[in-house]
Scaffold this active site. Structure first.
Site, PDB file in Angstrom:
ATOM      1  N   LYS A 206       0.817  -1.213   0.000  1.00  0.00           N
ATOM      2  CA  LYS A 206       0.000   0.000   0.000  1.00  0.00           C
ATOM      3  C   LYS A 206       0.849   1.261   0.000  1.00  0.00           C
ATOM      4  O   LYS A 206       2.029   1.242   0.319  1.00  0.00           O
ATOM      5  CB  LYS A 206      -0.976  -0.023   1.190  1.00  0.00           C
ATOM      6  CG  LYS A 206      -2.115  -1.009   0.945  1.00  0.00           C
ATOM      7  CD  LYS A 206      -3.158  -1.001   2.026  1.00  0.00           C
ATOM      8  CE  LYS A 206      -4.253  -2.026   1.663  1.00  0.00           C
ATOM      9  NZ  LYS A 206      -5.199  -2.253   2.749  1.00  0.00           N
ATOM     10  N   ARG A 243      -2.543 -10.076   5.554  1.00  0.00           N
ATOM     11  CA  ARG A 243      -3.057 -10.158   4.169  1.00  0.00           C
ATOM     12  C   ARG A 243      -1.971  -9.608   3.243  1.00  0.00           C
ATOM     13  O   ARG A 243      -1.689  -8.418   3.271  1.00  0.00           O
ATOM     14  CB  ARG A 243      -4.343  -9.342   4.073  1.00  0.00           C
ATOM     15  CG  ARG A 243      -5.020  -9.396   2.718  1.00  0.00           C
ATOM     16  CD  ARG A 243      -6.277  -8.539   2.709  1.00  0.00           C
ATOM     17  NE  ARG A 243      -6.960  -8.645   1.430  1.00  0.00           N
ATOM     18  CZ  ARG A 243      -6.628  -7.931   0.357  1.00  0.00           C
ATOM     19  NH1 ARG A 243      -5.643  -7.069   0.404  1.00  0.00           N
ATOM     20  NH2 ARG A 243      -7.296  -8.090  -0.772  1.00  0.00           N
TER      21      ARG A 243
HETATM   22  N1  HH2 Z   1      -7.168  -4.196   1.439  1.00  0.00           N
HETATM   23  C1  HH2 Z   1      -7.581  -4.308   0.171  1.00  0.00           C
HETATM   24  C2  HH2 Z   1      -8.658  -5.152  -0.163  1.00  0.00           C
HETATM   25  N2  HH2 Z   1      -9.272  -5.894   0.779  1.00  0.00           N
HETATM   26  N3  HH2 Z   1      -9.491  -6.554   3.027  1.00  0.00           N
HETATM   27  C3  HH2 Z   1      -9.097  -6.454   4.300  1.00  0.00           C
HETATM   28  N4  HH2 Z   1      -9.711  -7.171   5.265  1.00  0.00           N
HETATM   29  N5  HH2 Z   1      -8.061  -5.629   4.679  1.00  0.00           N
HETATM   30  C4  HH2 Z   1      -7.395  -4.862   3.779  1.00  0.00           C
HETATM   31  O1  HH2 Z   1      -6.467  -4.116   4.183  1.00  0.00           O
HETATM   32  C5  HH2 Z   1      -7.796  -4.935   2.410  1.00  0.00           C
HETATM   33  C6  HH2 Z   1      -8.867  -5.808   2.066  1.00  0.00           C
HETATM   34  C7  HH2 Z   1      -6.894  -3.513  -0.901  1.00  0.00           C
HETATM   35  O2  HH2 Z   1      -5.808  -4.189  -1.444  1.00  0.00           O
HETATM   36  P1  HH2 Z   1      -5.826  -5.052  -2.809  1.00  0.00           P
HETATM   37  O3  HH2 Z   1      -6.826  -6.153  -2.734  1.00  0.00           O
HETATM   38  O4  HH2 Z   1      -4.450  -5.488  -3.087  1.00  0.00           O
HETATM   39  O5  HH2 Z   1      -6.207  -4.009  -3.928  1.00  0.00           O
HETATM   40  P2  HH2 Z   1      -7.562  -3.638  -4.665  1.00  0.00           P
HETATM   41  O6  HH2 Z   1      -8.544  -3.163  -3.658  1.00  0.00           O
HETATM   42  O7  HH2 Z   1      -7.138  -2.548  -5.635  1.00  0.00           O
HETATM   43  O8  HH2 Z   1      -8.065  -4.877  -5.367  1.00  0.00           O
END
Ligand code: HH2
Length: 264
Positions: A206, A243
């Site tokens: 992030k 995660r």
């Molecule tokens: N961060 C993202 C998505 N889902 N769920 C939880 N529980 N905690 C988090 O910090 C979290 C999450 C965002 O990251 P990512 O899935 O890599 O990206 P995107 O939302 O662009 O798909």
């Protein structure tokens, strides 16, 4: 927890898995690398992301879950929509990861089924919604408000019959938070982890990692080493679930810390 985004537009790995076969191969890779949980998501919730329709989200995640289900992996669905969670329960998942923290009435209507099936529930905090959340996040007391919200949602879930041991609480790094908010919440993890619920931390790749590295313009995949350090710090603060995108690198860093750190 290994991240499997089946989206065209996720901030670090959007478009990486463009077919069901590619998604299954990526899940197998995460599993082999040591992920205990595979978190499948069909909607990018990066800052500024436009919402996808429930139809589109179902079209992205359900075929992948159907292929993964018989393979014996622990499956988490990253969705804030009951209309997507419900058919995923029919396929067979283990954990519902709701970035909206089970605030929606539709998700709350699903609680009796989630309880009956003993689903794990991850409650995440988000201020606002992805399309606008980074516009001007504001808190008078970020730890009090975020961790207080999580405790309140946990109480709501438990009143509906959810076993406290099935609940994960997540401050939602980057979801309606400035860098300083994220930093304060991260520093507050050890105190939050004293509570009765397990904590999930998602900081992998992030922007806060790039800023803490002193390289705000680094590409997301260049943030893996620093993300692994953050995962170690989160684990040392008492986080139970991390995660991450780079499972192998994170696990190596966790093993190294366990091998070399002085016992406390
Ligand atoms: N961060 C993202 C998505 N889902 N769920 C939880 N529980 N905690 C988090 O910090 C979290 C999450 C965002 O990251 P990512 O899935 O890599 O990206 P995107 O939302 O662009 O798909």
């Amino acid at each position: 927890m290994g991240v499997l985004n089946v989206t065209p537009d996720s901030f670090s790995d959007g478009g990486l898995v463009a077919s069901v076969d590619a998604a299954v191969a990526r899940a197998a890779e995460l599993h082999r690398a040591g992920a205990d949980i595979i978190d499948v998501g069909g909607e990018s919730t990066r800052p500024g992301a436009a919402p996808v329709s429930p139809d589109e989200e179902r079209r992205r995640v359900l075929p992948v879950l159907r292929e993964l289900q018989p393979l014996g992996m622990v499956l988490s669905l990253d969705s804030r929509r009951a209309e997507v969670v419900e058919p995923a329960l029919d396929v067979g998942i283990d954990l519902v990861n709701d970035v909206d923290g089970f605030r929606s009435s539709a998700m709350q209507r699903l609680l009796p089924r989630l309880v009956a099936e003993g689903q794990g529930l991850c409650v995440m905090h988000m201020q606002g919604s992805p399309s606008t959340m980074q516009a001007s996040p504001h808190y008078a007391d970020v730890c009090g408000e975020v961790y207080g919200f999580l405790r309140g949602q946990a109480e709501m879930l438990e009143a509906a019959g959810v076993d406290p041991q099935s609940v994960l609480l997540d401050p939602g790094f980057g979801f309606g938070k400035t860098y300083t908010h994220n930093q304060t919440l991260f520093r507050g993890l050890s105190s939050a982890a004293q509570g009765p619920h397990a904590i999930l931390v998602g900081v992998s790749r992030k922007r806060m990692i790039a800023e803490a590295m002193g390289q705000p313009d680094s590409a997301p995949a260049q943030r893996d080493a620093a993300s692994a350090v953050a995962a170690v710090l989160a684990a040392q603060s008492g986080a139970s679930v991390l995660r991450v995108h780079d499972v192998a690198g994170t696990l190596a860093a966790l093993r190294l810390a366990a091998a070399l750190a002085a016992p406390v």
